[in-house]
Structure formats: C-alpha cells, structure tokens
Scaffold this active site. Structure first.
Site, PDB file in Angstrom:
ATOM      1  N   SER A   1       0.830  -1.203   0.000  1.00  0.00           N
ATOM      2  CA  SER A   1       0.000   0.000   0.000  1.00  0.00           C
ATOM      3  C   SER A   1       0.862   1.249   0.000  1.00  0.00           C
ATOM      4  CB  SER A   1      -0.882  -0.007   1.251  1.00  0.00           C
ATOM      5  OG  SER A   1      -1.400   1.280   1.503  1.00  0.00           O
TER       6      SER A   1
ATOM      7  N   TYR B   1      -2.263  -0.168  10.062  1.00  0.00           N
ATOM      8  CA  TYR B   1      -2.472  -0.708   8.710  1.00  0.00           C
ATOM      9  C   TYR B   1      -1.176  -0.614   7.899  1.00  0.00           C
ATOM     10  CZ  TYR B   1      -3.971  -0.942   3.845  1.00  0.00           C
ATOM     11  OH  TYR B   1      -4.081  -1.269   2.511  1.00  0.00           O
TER      12      TYR B   1
END
Length: 358
Positions: free
Chosen positions: A147, A172
């Site tokens: 990501s 995350y």
C-alpha cells in the site's frame, strides 16, 4: 526478469470478492486460456456484504469456455484452509489481495489487521515455501498487495520504491510494510519469486464503501454533510481500478529472476512496485468533479446545493496530507503507466452507482 506464462496454469487469487480481486478475476477470464482460477474470500462484514455478493454473482455469469473457476469461502488466517487449498490445487501463480483494509478502522479494530495481514500473509508464504517440497515445481510467482500508506509522512514526493519507509503512521501501514519484509525474508531463504505492489488510492465502480468517494456519494444522496479533511488540502494519487488491474496482470507475467550471488547463495528474487496515477489531485477538485458526475448520472438533482453540504475539517489521526507515486520502475520494467483521467473514472463510478442503487 523471468517470463511467466498464465495460460494453462492454476492461479490463486485471495480476496477475490474484494474490489481489486473481483476485477482481477474478471480480467483473467478475458485474457487467459485454459487456466484454473481459484478465488478465496472470507466475505467479512467490514463493509456491506451485498456488494461482495454482487461482485461474486457477476463473476459466476462471466466464466468463459476453457476456464475452470472455483470459489472458496474461507479465511487466509486459517492455516488448515490455506494448506488444504495449496495441496488440492497446487497454484503456479498466487496473487494475495486478501487483507483487512482501511487506515481509520485499524485504530479501532487492530485485531482484524494482525489476523488477516500478518497471520494470513504468513500462512500464504509458508504454503508457497512448501509448494516446492518433494521436488515439485511449486509457486512460480507470488504477487501481493502492499500500500502507498507505507510511505507514512515522507516529505519527499513523488514516493519512490527506493525511499526509506521505516516510519509508518498507522497499524495498517505497519502491517503492509511487514508484508514486504516477510516476503523479502522468504524470497531470500526459499528462493520464492515475490513482487509487492504499493497501490495508490484505488477507486471505481463497485468499489469499497469505506473509501472517501463512495462515502461522500452515500452522504450527499441522503442530504447529509460531508467532511473534507485537512481543510481540503489533501492530495491523493487517485488510481482507477482498471489501471491497477492492468498493472497487476503485467506484473504477474514477469517474476524477479532467480540467481545466485558471489557467495553462491540465492539473491532474493524480490521486487516492489508503485501502481499509481503519478498525478495527485486536490481533494476539493476531486469532490467537485464527483458531484458534477453524480448530477450527470441523476444520482443527485440538477439544482443540488453542494456548498451547503460540505464542511472543511482538520486532519485525522493516521492520515497523510499527500500520496504521489513515482511509477518510473513500472514504466521501465513493464512499459506501463496508469493513465485514466479522473473524470472518466468518476463517471464510470457514478453510472454504476446510479444503476446499483436505483
């Protein structure tokens, strides 16, 4: 680079009912001949499950002649499920897109991220490692989702895969950086060709309702007020889902080459690429185009008072002010650069939204 043939292969896609996963399976149906495509998804209720079911039903109706398609409802965090899947199907190419997504949710529900993004990914790596047992050919290429959030609050833009990414600002992001570290270790130890993909703000039809553009649309339709963070000064490298899928399919077919170093030991066949639009858009401009396209698609009325429904607010914990992809490595190695203009991408989303929620 090692060329990987996708025809006549078993391809495993985890997170196949997800936004990117379902679009990837759809694309493989179109491009690949005589393959077996196995999808797995736990169908969790992090967002509206009916969207995941919509994507799965769409896939069922699209399976072309010559393609075997199997869907398994299961969780990659369950080791027995993953080991069973690898034993039964012996995938040659694995695309791991299953993950607990979202920066903000990782603040309130960290357990889900440890389960899916760390334990789940470890199970995939172990299954890839053991796919070579007994002299089997094993997994030829593991491709996995990382990501853009791994760049944290890096000041240097555009973000390059050569930059240091040691300061995540959310759990995350930390789990996604961990995926890259784990993949590197497994590539080095067991010679598993692996490629990580840092996706930049993916959007499009049948996307994730927790993403800003989808949430904004839901609220505007109900006449609620939307909050635009950092007083509208956020910039995002919005990337249309078809551009992401194009990048994934190309990368699946080019694995990092296995070769030995001067010490005779394997050099890790490991790579990481950014897939982003390489032109960040101001969030206020993005929202303005979105509302124009929602009016065009008749999701909002012609005379909608947009100004009365937006509120500029400060930055949120875990968020970053800008994401901006340097895609030069992707262009160099795969001759590809995402290019869908924002308006065409948002038009496709608005038209889908109008038909899905009519």
């Amino acid at each position: 680079m090692q060329k990987i043939e996708l025809d006549n292969k078993v391809i495993l896609v985890t997170g196949s009912a997800g936004f990117i996963g379902s679009n990837l399976v759809k694309r493989l149906f179109r491009d690949v001949k005589n393959a077996t495509i196995v999808g797995i998804d736990n169908m969790n209720d992090y967002y509206d499950v009916s969207l995941k079911e919509f994507r799965l039903n769409e896939l069922k109706g699209l399976v072309p002649e010559g393609i075997k398609y199997e869907f398994v409802k299961g969780d990659i965090a369950d080791k027995a499920t993953i080991d069973g899947l690898f034993a039964q199907y012996k995938p040659a190419v694995v695309v791991n897109l299953a993950a607990q997504a979202g920066v903000r949710y990782s603040i309130t529900n960290p357990d889900a991220y440890i389960q899916s993004n760390l334990i789940g990914f470890y199970n995939i790596l172990e299954a890839c490692r053991h796919s070579y047992d007994g002299g089997e050919r094993g997994v030829e290429h593991l491709v996995y989702a990382s990501s853009s959030s791994v760049y944290g609050s890096n000041k240097k833009v555009p973000y390059s895969t050569d930059d240091k990414v040691d300061n995540p600002v959310s759990l995350y992001a930390a789990t996604k950086k961990s995926n890259e570290l784990l993949a590197h270790a497994y590539s080095k130890l067991y010679n598993i060709p692996s490629t990580g993909l840092r996706f930049f703000t993916v959007y499009g039809p049948a996307g994730r309702p927790d993403m800003a553009y989808f949430g904004f649309t839901n609220k505007l339709r109900k006449g609620e007020t939307i909050q635009i963070f950092n007083f509208g000064h956020c910039k995002r490298d919005f990337t249309f889902v078809d551009d992401i899928v194009e990048g994934v399919v190309r990368i699946m077919q080019g694995a990092p080459e296995k070769k030995n170093g001067e010490d005779g030991l394997p050099l890790p066949p490991y790579a990481v690429y950014n897939i982003g639009n390489n032109s960040p858009e101001n969030l206020l401009d993005f929202v303005d185009i979105l509302q124009q396209e929602l009016i065009r698609a008749k999701v909002l009325p012609e005379d909608y008072d947009f100004e009365a429904h937006k509120k500029l607010v400060p930055m949120q914990a875990g968020d970053v002010p800008v994401t901006y992809a340097d895609t030069s490595a992707l262009e160099r190695d795969f001759g590809y650069k995402p290019s869908t203009p924002l308006r065409s991408g948002l038009r496709a989303f608005a038209e889908w939204y109008a038909s899905f929620y009519k």
